[in-house]
Design a protein around this motif. Structure first.
Motif, PDB file in Angstrom:
ATOM      1  N   PRO A 274      36.134  25.066   4.430  1.00 46.02           N
ATOM      2  CA  PRO A 274      37.259  24.291   4.965  1.00 46.02           C
ATOM      3  C   PRO A 274      38.486  25.170   5.205  1.00 46.02           C
ATOM      4  CG  PRO A 274      37.031  23.913   2.627  1.00 46.02           C
ATOM      5  CD  PRO A 274      35.841  24.736   3.047  1.00 46.02           C
ATOM      6  N   LEU A 275      39.366  24.653   6.031  1.00 39.43           N
ATOM      7  CA  LEU A 275      40.600  25.366   6.316  1.00 39.43           C
ATOM      8  C   LEU A 275      41.390  25.542   5.030  1.00 39.43           C
ATOM      9  CD1 LEU A 275      42.167  26.546   8.709  1.00 39.43           C
ATOM     10  CD2 LEU A 275      43.401  24.373   8.835  1.00 39.43           C
ATOM     11  N   GLY A 276      41.741  26.788   4.716  1.00 42.32           N
ATOM     12  CA  GLY A 276      42.448  27.071   3.473  1.00 42.32           C
ATOM     13  C   GLY A 276      43.839  27.632   3.662  1.00 42.32           C
ATOM     14  N   ALA A 277      44.103  28.208   4.841  1.00 43.16           N
ATOM     15  CA  ALA A 277      45.419  28.783   5.103  1.00 43.16           C
ATOM     16  C   ALA A 277      45.624  28.897   6.600  1.00 43.16           C
ATOM     17  CB  ALA A 277      45.552  30.148   4.452  1.00 43.16           C
ATOM     18  N   VAL A 278      46.889  28.856   7.001  1.00 42.31           N
ATOM     19  CA  VAL A 278      47.273  29.000   8.402  1.00 42.31           C
ATOM     20  C   VAL A 278      48.318  30.094   8.495  1.00 42.31           C
ATOM     21  CG1 VAL A 278      48.400  27.878  10.369  1.00 42.31           C
ATOM     22  CG2 VAL A 278      46.813  26.576   8.923  1.00 42.31           C
ATOM     23  N   ILE A 279      48.042  31.064   9.375  1.00 44.37           N
ATOM     24  CA  ILE A 279      49.021  32.109   9.671  1.00 44.37           C
ATOM     25  C   ILE A 279      49.350  31.976  11.151  1.00 44.37           C
ATOM     26  CG2 ILE A 279      49.524  34.568   9.674  1.00 44.37           C
ATOM     27  CD1 ILE A 279      47.253  34.894   7.600  1.00 44.37           C
ATOM     28  N   HIS A 280      50.577  31.633  11.427  1.00 47.09           N
ATOM     29  CA  HIS A 280      50.996  31.386  12.809  1.00 47.09           C
ATOM     30  C   HIS A 280      51.713  32.618  13.337  1.00 47.09           C
ATOM     31  CE1 HIS A 280      52.345  29.455  16.367  1.00 47.09           C
ATOM     32  NE2 HIS A 280      53.581  29.260  15.965  1.00 47.09           N
ATOM     33  N   VAL A 281      51.040  33.347  14.226  1.00 44.86           N
ATOM     34  CA  VAL A 281      51.608  34.550  14.830  1.00 44.86           C
ATOM     35  C   VAL A 281      51.713  34.277  16.321  1.00 44.86           C
ATOM     36  CG1 VAL A 281      51.389  37.044  15.133  1.00 44.86           C
ATOM     37  CG2 VAL A 281      50.390  35.943  13.115  1.00 44.86           C
ATOM     38  N   ALA A 282      52.857  33.827  16.762  1.00 42.69           N
ATOM     39  CA  ALA A 282      53.027  33.487  18.161  1.00 42.69           C
ATOM     40  C   ALA A 282      54.070  34.392  18.768  1.00 42.69           C
ATOM     41  CB  ALA A 282      53.477  32.036  18.297  1.00 42.69           C
ATOM     42  N   GLY A 283      53.889  34.726  20.011  1.00 42.70           N
ATOM     43  CA  GLY A 283      54.898  35.562  20.617  1.00 42.70           C
ATOM     44  C   GLY A 283      54.868  35.556  22.117  1.00 42.70           C
ATOM     45  N   VAL A 284      55.916  35.066  22.684  1.00 45.88           N
ATOM     46  CA  VAL A 284      56.227  35.275  24.082  1.00 45.88           C
ATOM     47  C   VAL A 284      57.664  35.723  24.063  1.00 45.88           C
ATOM     48  CG1 VAL A 284      56.658  34.172  26.304  1.00 45.88           C
ATOM     49  CG2 VAL A 284      54.635  33.564  24.992  1.00 45.88           C
ATOM     50  N   THR A 285      57.913  36.891  24.582  1.00 47.06           N
ATOM     51  CA  THR A 285      59.291  37.370  24.583  1.00 47.06           C
ATOM     52  C   THR A 285      59.897  37.180  25.958  1.00 47.06           C
ATOM     53  OG1 THR A 285      58.583  39.607  25.102  1.00 47.06           O
ATOM     54  CG2 THR A 285      58.914  39.085  22.782  1.00 47.06           C
ATOM     55  N   ASP A 286      61.170  36.949  25.962  1.00 47.79           N
ATOM     56  CA  ASP A 286      61.942  36.873  27.186  1.00 47.79           C
ATOM     57  C   ASP A 286      63.293  37.466  26.829  1.00 47.79           C
ATOM     58  OD1 ASP A 286      62.945  36.399  29.658  1.00 47.79           O
ATOM     59  OD2 ASP A 286      62.580  34.246  29.659  1.00 47.79           O
ATOM     60  N   ASP A 287      63.282  38.780  26.729  1.00 49.97           N
ATOM     61  CA  ASP A 287      64.482  39.474  26.271  1.00 49.97           C
ATOM     62  C   ASP A 287      65.646  39.268  27.230  1.00 49.97           C
ATOM     63  OD1 ASP A 287      63.073  40.427  24.123  1.00 49.97           O
ATOM     64  OD2 ASP A 287      62.560  42.319  25.081  1.00 49.97           O
ATOM     65  N   GLY A 288      66.790  39.147  26.666  1.00 43.76           N
ATOM     66  CA  GLY A 288      68.001  39.000  27.453  1.00 43.76           C
ATOM     67  C   GLY A 288      69.135  38.572  26.548  1.00 43.76           C
ATOM     68  N   VAL A 289      70.317  38.771  27.012  1.00 44.31           N
ATOM     69  CA  VAL A 289      71.475  38.320  26.255  1.00 44.31           C
ATOM     70  C   VAL A 289      71.563  36.808  26.370  1.00 44.31           C
ATOM     71  CG1 VAL A 289      72.748  40.490  26.429  1.00 44.31           C
ATOM     72  CG2 VAL A 289      73.010  38.755  28.202  1.00 44.31           C
ATOM     73  N   VAL A 290      72.227  36.200  25.437  1.00 44.50           N
ATOM     74  CA  VAL A 290      72.290  34.745  25.370  1.00 44.50           C
ATOM     75  C   VAL A 290      72.773  34.148  26.694  1.00 44.50           C
ATOM     76  CG1 VAL A 290      73.452  32.801  24.256  1.00 44.50           C
ATOM     77  CG2 VAL A 290      72.575  34.681  22.885  1.00 44.50           C
ATOM     78  N   GLU A 291      73.765  34.760  27.307  1.00 45.28           N
ATOM     79  CA  GLU A 291      74.314  34.212  28.548  1.00 45.28           C
ATOM     80  C   GLU A 291      73.281  34.177  29.674  1.00 45.28           C
ATOM     81  OE1 GLU A 291      75.881  36.763  26.881  1.00 45.28           O
ATOM     82  OE2 GLU A 291      77.478  35.602  25.966  1.00 45.28           O
ATOM     83  N   SER A 292      72.248  35.031  29.606  1.00 41.07           N
ATOM     84  CA  SER A 292      71.250  35.076  30.679  1.00 41.07           C
ATOM     85  C   SER A 292      70.084  34.111  30.451  1.00 41.07           C
ATOM     86  CB  SER A 292      70.710  36.498  30.843  1.00 41.07           C
ATOM     87  OG  SER A 292      69.860  36.839  29.756  1.00 41.07           O
ATOM     88  N   LEU A 293      70.018  33.489  29.280  1.00 38.92           N
ATOM     89  CA  LEU A 293      68.905  32.590  28.991  1.00 38.92           C
ATOM     90  C   LEU A 293      69.145  31.227  29.637  1.00 38.92           C
ATOM     91  CD1 LEU A 293      68.170  33.371  25.243  1.00 38.92           C
ATOM     92  CD2 LEU A 293      66.869  34.080  27.255  1.00 38.92           C
ATOM     93  N   THR A 294      68.210  30.842  30.454  1.00 41.59           N
ATOM     94  CA  THR A 294      68.261  29.524  31.076  1.00 41.59           C
ATOM     95  C   THR A 294      67.441  28.576  30.211  1.00 41.59           C
ATOM     96  OG1 THR A 294      66.265  29.882  32.378  1.00 41.59           O
ATOM     97  CG2 THR A 294      68.373  30.572  33.373  1.00 41.59           C
ATOM     98  N   PRO A 295      67.582  27.279  30.408  1.00 40.15           N
ATOM     99  CA  PRO A 295      66.737  26.346  29.645  1.00 40.15           C
ATOM    100  C   PRO A 295      65.244  26.614  29.844  1.00 40.15           C
ATOM    101  CG  PRO A 295      68.568  25.159  30.618  1.00 40.15           C
ATOM    102  CD  PRO A 295      68.625  26.569  31.176  1.00 40.15           C
TER     103      PRO A 295
END
Length: 188
Positions: free
Chosen positions: A127-148
């Protein structure tokens, strides 16, 4: 809060403080030590450990750890590309050579129904005994450049997937939910 307490808080120079039961607390990251065994979950070697993003570069590093350090013998690696990810087959073979039974599933954990289907395939004898969540999509940029849209694309595999994992596994008796962060949770 008295003027003395406010002056004491301001005198610390801390950017954030919390007042709990009369004590001022500040956020600190500290290096884990050998003296803190409670920080490391005990993983059942016969249970299945799910590693999301398990075929990516970081996911591979993380997926080795339960096998080499905890003796886990059943891994479920998920990623959006599954075995089509570059080097995923060779990585699976590497883990098998270390003694683990490895299932690689194509699944975006941010999609609730496919995630539920993959988890339904976990065998009862492991049975499932542990969950390791390794997720990654990067969209590097300064805060002002981030759109919704850019922010949503970057957070979906992290936040949405984490929420879906929580919902899909809340009835499971997990030793750990994302031991990378050493988070434990109460399923009741």
């Amino acid at each position: 809060m008295t003027a003395e307490v406010i002056q004491a808080v301001l005198a610390t120079g801390e950017p954030q403080l919390a007042l709990r039961d009369g004590a001022l607390l500040s956020l600190r990251l500290v290096r884990a030590t050998e003296e803190a065994p409670a920080a490391t979950p005990r993983l059942d070697p016969d249970a299945t450990v799910l590693v999301t993003g398990g075929t990516g570069a970081l996911g591979r590093q993380v997926a080795r750890h339960p096998v080499t350090e905890h003796g886990v013998r059943h891994l479920l690696l998920t990623s959006r590309r599954g075995l089509d990810a570059s080097g995923a087959g060779a990585f699976r073979d590497e883990l098998v050579a270390l003694g683990a039974a490895v299932t690689v599933a194509t699944c975006d954990a941010a999609d609730r129904e496919p995630l539920a289907e993959v988890l339904a395939g976990v065998p009862d004898e492991h049975p499932l005994g542990a969950v390791i969540h390794v997720a990654g999509v990067t969209d590097d940029g300064v805060v002002e450049s981030l759109t919704p849209d850019r922010l949503a694309a970057a957070l979906r595999p992290k936040a949405d997937a984490a929420w879906n994992l929580h919902l899909a596994t809340r009835e499971h008796e997990l030793a750990a939910f994302n031991p990378l962060l050493v988070l434990r949770r109460d399923h009741r």
